[in-house]
Design an enzyme around this catalytic site. Structure first.
Site, short mmCIF file in Angstrom:
data_model
loop_
_atom_site.label_atom_id
_atom_site.label_comp_id
_atom_site.label_asym_id
_atom_site.label_seq_id
_atom_site.Cartn_x
_atom_site.Cartn_y
_atom_site.Cartn_z
N ARG A 282 24.20 23.50 51.13
CA ARG A 282 22.82 23.45 51.66
C ARG A 282 22.80 23.83 53.14
O ARG A 282 21.81 24.35 53.65
CB ARG A 282 22.20 22.07 51.43
CG ARG A 282 20.82 21.90 52.06
CD ARG A 282 19.98 20.84 51.37
NE ARG A 282 20.66 19.57 51.23
CZ ARG A 282 20.81 18.66 52.19
NH1 ARG A 282 20.31 18.87 53.39
NH2 ARG A 282 21.45 17.52 51.96
N LYS B 200 11.04 40.55 46.14
CA LYS B 200 10.38 41.84 46.00
C LYS B 200 11.41 42.97 46.26
O LYS B 200 12.35 43.08 45.53
CB LYS B 200 9.19 41.91 46.97
CG LYS B 200 8.23 40.71 46.84
CD LYS B 200 7.58 40.66 45.49
CE LYS B 200 6.52 39.58 45.35
NZ LYS B 200 7.01 38.24 45.03
N ASP C 118 4.88 38.46 57.52
CA ASP C 118 5.41 38.67 56.18
C ASP C 118 5.59 40.19 56.02
O ASP C 118 4.63 40.93 55.96
CB ASP C 118 4.42 38.10 55.15
CG ASP C 118 4.90 38.24 53.71
OD1 ASP C 118 5.69 39.15 53.43
OD2 ASP C 118 4.46 37.43 52.87
N TYR D 255 -1.14 36.62 51.47
CA TYR D 255 -0.70 36.33 50.10
C TYR D 255 -1.34 35.01 49.63
O TYR D 255 -1.30 34.01 50.35
CB TYR D 255 0.84 36.26 50.09
CG TYR D 255 1.40 35.72 48.81
CD1 TYR D 255 1.19 36.39 47.61
CD2 TYR D 255 2.12 34.53 48.79
CE1 TYR D 255 1.69 35.88 46.42
CE2 TYR D 255 2.63 34.02 47.61
CZ TYR D 255 2.40 34.70 46.43
OH TYR D 255 2.89 34.20 45.26
#
Ligand SMILES: Cc1ncc(COP(=O)(O)O)c(C=O)c1O
Length: 389
Positions: A59, A208, A183, A112
């Site tokens: 992590r 993406k 973004d 978005y």
């Protein structure tokens, strides 16, 4: 930062990180482990004191994830990067690192939809206010910025394709001491490198174009060491939306072909957008290269755009007749996809607003994949021919 003929260091796509344990393998190994052991007490103490940087627990640090982070940082011209389990995890962890109750964010309109929902639900409950602005209107942006903590951008926006002069907006924000984040999923670092335009933080839905094969959900944020340090210190470990080693490995593999894929998406999508624009049944095509000149700093266009049908086209018949364009959300992979606005607007998630997302109910969004322009155009043409009432 390289703003020359090659938009970034292509060599960084060929050889990935080797931490000395990878036998100079051309592909980094998948270090699929949750934890790392120590040879003795002193080594463990040195790690805990931060005297020696080495992985302790995945992590916090994992070599495969680090290979992806370093590769992406290099492509965007960042000093550091952090990989997340999704684009939304990158967005929420980044935003939450820079606001506290009572603060205000300025965001460009038509971000978005799930980012819009994050702002309208969890952040609203934390008493963080959001002012939406038209990013094409610099006066409107300048008026909204004083007193804000964060300026959240997306350019072009991913349905109506509002494209902004990112460098000019970043300079405005800088004047008011507002941290900027963008973004950059749509353009990818191949066509837009916002850090070189003065933006502080660049994030991606790596699901993406970075991944490019529709087999991974992931996110990433990059920027200077100092600003990434803010996210690394708290949101990264404590919200815990860590990218997995296997997904990082898929991203490293996918990113090697990023420039080639982007150029193919660009060429096919632009050719199809231009042909759609000439059809009587199409009212409007929303593609940044058709609207105007591309804004400064945007050096190309990707495979995602939308268009609006005139009255008299049965969208259901159109989509059901398509063979290559599959009905499906997301984008950025090898395959062509279509999303009708009239379906999206029936989604139960709240808030759900055609106005907020800038979606015309008669529009459809296309992602133009890598199947080839001719075949894709034939598919669209045949479906349009049978869908006029
Ligand atoms: C522009 C944009 N940003 C962010 C996201 C969120 O990314 P993810 O689905 O990886 O959480 C998406 C997802 O569709 C998107 O289209």
């Amino acid at each position: 930062m390289n703003n020359g003929a090659e938009p970034f260091d292509l060599a960084s796509l060929i050889v990935a990180h080797d931490d000395g344990n990878a036998f100079d393998a051309v592909v980094p190994p998948i270090v699929q482990t949750s934890l790392f052991t120590f040879p003795n007490y002193d080594e463990m103490v040195a790690s805990y004191r931060g005297e020696k940087v080495r992985p302790i627990y995945t992590r916090g640090l994992n070599p495969t994830v680090r290979a992806f982070e370093e590769m992406l940082a290099k492509l965007e011209g960042g000093e550091d990067a952090l990989g997340f389990a999704s684009g939304m995890s990158a967005i929420s962890s980044t935003v939450l690192s820079f606001v506290e109750p009572g603060d205000r964010i300025v965001a460009v309109r038509h971000v978005y939809p799930d980012a819009y929902r994050l702002f309208g639900t969890l952040l609203k409950r934390m008493r963080v206010e959001v002012t939406y602005v038209d990013g094409r209107d610099e006066e409107q942006v300048a008026k909204a910025l004083p007193g804000a903590k964060l300026f959240y951008m997306e350019s072009p926006t991913s349905w109506v394709m509002d494209a902004h002069d990112v460098g000019a907006l970043a300079a405005l924000a800088k004047r008011h001491g507002v941290v900027t984040v963008i973004d950059n999923s749509w353009a990818s670092p191949v066509f837009q490198q916002p850090l070189s335009l003065g933006v502080d933080l660049v994030l991606h839905s790596a699901s993406k174009y970075l991944g490019g094969h529709s087999d991974v959900v992931a996110g990433v944020v990059t920027g200077s060491k100092e600003i990434i340090g803010r996210i690394r210190a708290e949101a990264y470990p404590y919200l815990g939306g860590k990218l997995s080693p296997f997904d990082a490995w898929l991203l490293v593999r996918g990113m090697r072909t990023l420039p080639i894929r982007m150029k193919a998406h660009e060429a096919s999508a632009l050719a199809i957008a231009k042909r759609l624009q000439d059809l009587d049944v199409v009212e409007k095509v929303c593609h940044p290269a058709l609207a105007n000149r591309l804004p400064a700093g945007l050096n190309g266009t990707s495979g995602l755009f939308s268009f609006v049908f005139r009255e008299g086209v049965d969208v259901r018949r159109f989509t059901d007749h398509l063979k290559l364009f599959k009905l499906g959300v997301s984008w950025g992979g090898h395959e062509s996809l279509i999303v009708p606005a009239e379906v999206v607007l029936q989604q139960k998630a709240q808030p759900n607003s055609a106005h907020a997302f800038g979606i015309d109910a008669r529009s459809v969004r296309l992602h133009v994949g890598l199947e080839g322009t001719g075949a894709l155009w034939n598919d669209l043409e045949a479906a349009i021919a049978v869908s006029q009432s």
